[in-house]
Design an enzyme around this catalytic site. Structure first.
Site, PDB file in Angstrom:
ATOM      1  N   HIS A 184       8.319  -0.890  14.603  1.00 45.55           N
ATOM      2  CA  HIS A 184       7.489  -1.886  13.918  1.00 45.55           C
ATOM      3  C   HIS A 184       8.301  -3.140  13.586  1.00 45.55           C
ATOM      4  O   HIS A 184       7.897  -4.267  13.911  1.00 45.55           O
ATOM      5  CB  HIS A 184       6.913  -1.270  12.638  1.00 45.55           C
ATOM      6  CG  HIS A 184       6.131  -2.237  11.809  1.00 45.55           C
ATOM      7  ND1 HIS A 184       4.794  -2.502  12.036  1.00 45.55           N
ATOM      8  CD2 HIS A 184       6.500  -3.010  10.752  1.00 45.55           C
ATOM      9  CE1 HIS A 184       4.373  -3.397  11.154  1.00 45.55           C
ATOM     10  NE2 HIS A 184       5.385  -3.728  10.363  1.00 45.55           N
TER      11      HIS A 184
ATOM     12  N   HIS B  36       9.724  -4.957  16.839  1.00 48.98           N
ATOM     13  CA  HIS B  36       8.676  -5.641  17.594  1.00 48.98           C
ATOM     14  C   HIS B  36       8.247  -6.929  16.896  1.00 48.98           C
ATOM     15  O   HIS B  36       8.143  -7.999  17.522  1.00 48.98           O
ATOM     16  CB  HIS B  36       7.482  -4.697  17.770  1.00 48.98           C
ATOM     17  CG  HIS B  36       6.391  -5.243  18.629  1.00 48.98           C
ATOM     18  ND1 HIS B  36       6.625  -5.967  19.768  1.00 48.98           N
ATOM     19  CD2 HIS B  36       5.037  -5.170  18.517  1.00 48.98           C
ATOM     20  CE1 HIS B  36       5.477  -6.312  20.337  1.00 48.98           C
ATOM     21  NE2 HIS B  36       4.500  -5.855  19.578  1.00 48.98           N
TER      22      HIS B  36
ATOM     23  N   LYS C  48       2.825   2.439   2.306  1.00 48.97           N
ATOM     24  CA  LYS C  48       2.762   3.132   3.595  1.00 48.97           C
ATOM     25  C   LYS C  48       4.123   3.028   4.273  1.00 48.97           C
ATOM     26  O   LYS C  48       4.260   2.491   5.375  1.00 48.97           O
ATOM     27  CB  LYS C  48       1.672   2.512   4.478  1.00 48.97           C
ATOM     28  CG  LYS C  48       0.282   2.572   3.889  1.00 48.97           C
ATOM     29  CD  LYS C  48      -0.304   3.961   3.976  1.00 48.97           C
ATOM     30  CE  LYS C  48      -1.748   3.984   3.537  1.00 48.97           C
ATOM     31  NZ  LYS C  48      -2.334   5.345   3.623  1.00 48.97           N
TER      32      LYS C  48
ATOM     33  N   ARG D 223       0.818  -1.217   0.000  1.00 45.91           N
ATOM     34  CA  ARG D 223       0.000   0.000   0.000  1.00 45.91           C
ATOM     35  C   ARG D 223       0.851   1.266   0.000  1.00 45.91           C
ATOM     36  O   ARG D 223       0.335   2.360   0.090  1.00 45.91           O
ATOM     37  CB  ARG D 223      -0.915  -0.022   1.223  1.00 45.91           C
ATOM     38  CG  ARG D 223      -1.924  -1.170   1.214  1.00 45.91           C
ATOM     39  CD  ARG D 223      -2.590  -1.326   2.561  1.00 45.91           C
ATOM     40  NE  ARG D 223      -3.431  -0.181   2.869  1.00 45.91           N
ATOM     41  CZ  ARG D 223      -3.610   0.304   4.093  1.00 45.91           C
ATOM     42  NH1 ARG D 223      -2.998  -0.247   5.125  1.00 45.91           N
ATOM     43  NH2 ARG D 223      -4.393   1.336   4.284  1.00 45.91           N
TER      44      ARG D 223
END
Length: 266
Positions: free
Chosen positions: A145, A148, A137, A135
């Site tokens: 991100h 994790h 993003k 997408r």
């Protein structure tokens, strides 16, 4: 040098052969090699994916995203339910609980197996990043991100390999509870801009995520000093990992919710 390598090999072989025999044959559990290769492929996607998509139009993927997030809401809900019910039926202590290594129904068919499902869900959740890439993003693919998602995969592999149950249930139960709301939020957001008025609770979701890490850190800290037959090495690893996430999420909270207000005031 050769002696050092031989000793390292012996230790690795010993570690591989001294996990929980009940879970050793389960999918992806015996060796760290499959999850290591999966993580390496994940990092390759993180690096190469945005470059591949740079000259392409972003994909909307509203339908697949809604189905994916709904699926993770249901899976997280199932994991939370199993952790909670099994811990209550087995009369687990929420303060100090050794691993039940027996062949009992509650010990293996429920607690150990739900730990595996928690681990497997971390492999599925790597698709979060794939959807961000498709997408376009890129701003969502932060250090927090990637750190994790990647570390959770290894943490839960180690948990299922060596300590599938015991204190680990508390971590998995809290995490799966938070993920029900997290993937519900993502699912609603994927439906389009018209859903924004229903997503006012994003800040509260971040607070909930922070709260779980504080609770897990406190829980692990207590068990480092309590007389509890659960490996201190795992408690220490969970504590240090929780502290790292608390710092990273506090920084995210400040950058996302506080810095903008401070800039408006100055």
């Amino acid at each position: 040098m050769a002696g050092t390598l031989d000793e390292l090999w012996r230790q690795c072989t010993w570690a591989l052969n001294n996990g929980d025999p009940r879970t050793d044959s389960w999918f992806l559990v015996h060796s760290p090699l499959p999850v290591t290769l999966l993580f390496a492929f994940y990092l390759l996607l993180v690096v190469a994916g945005p470059a591949i998509m740079s000259h392409r139009e972003p994909l909307r993927l509203a339908g697949p995203l809604a189905a994916y997030n709904l699926g993770l809401v249901l899976l997280s809900g199932y994991i939370f339910y199993e952790f909670m019910v099994t811990s209550l039926l087995a009369k687990y202590s929420y303060f100090c609980q050794p691993v039940d290594y027996s062949q009992s129904e509650l010990g293996i068919r429920q607690m150990a197996s739900v730990c595996w499902w928690c681990f497997f869900s971390k492999a599925i959740e790597l698709l979060d990043t794939v959807f961000f890439i498709l997408r376009k993003k890129r701003e969502q693919i932060t250090f927090l991100h990637v750190y994790h998602h990647g570390t959770m995969l290894f943490n839960w592999w180690a948990g299922v390999k060596y300590v599938p149950g015991g204190q680990a249930f508390f971590v998995g139960m809290l995490n799966s509870f938070v993920h029900v709301f997290m993937y519900l939020y993502y699912g609603l957001a994927s439906l389009g801009p018209h859903m924004r008025r229903y997503l006012w609770w994003k800040r509260h979701l971040t607070t909930l995520q922070l709260g779980q890490f504080v609770a897990i850190a406190a829980h692990s800290s207590y068990n480092l000093f309590a007389e509890c037959y659960f490996p201190d090495g795992f408690n220490m690893a969970v504590l240090l990992y929780s502290l790292s996430l608390i710092l990273l999420f506090l920084n995210f909270y400040h950058q996302t919710y506080l810095r903008g207000k401070q800039e408006k005031l100055t």
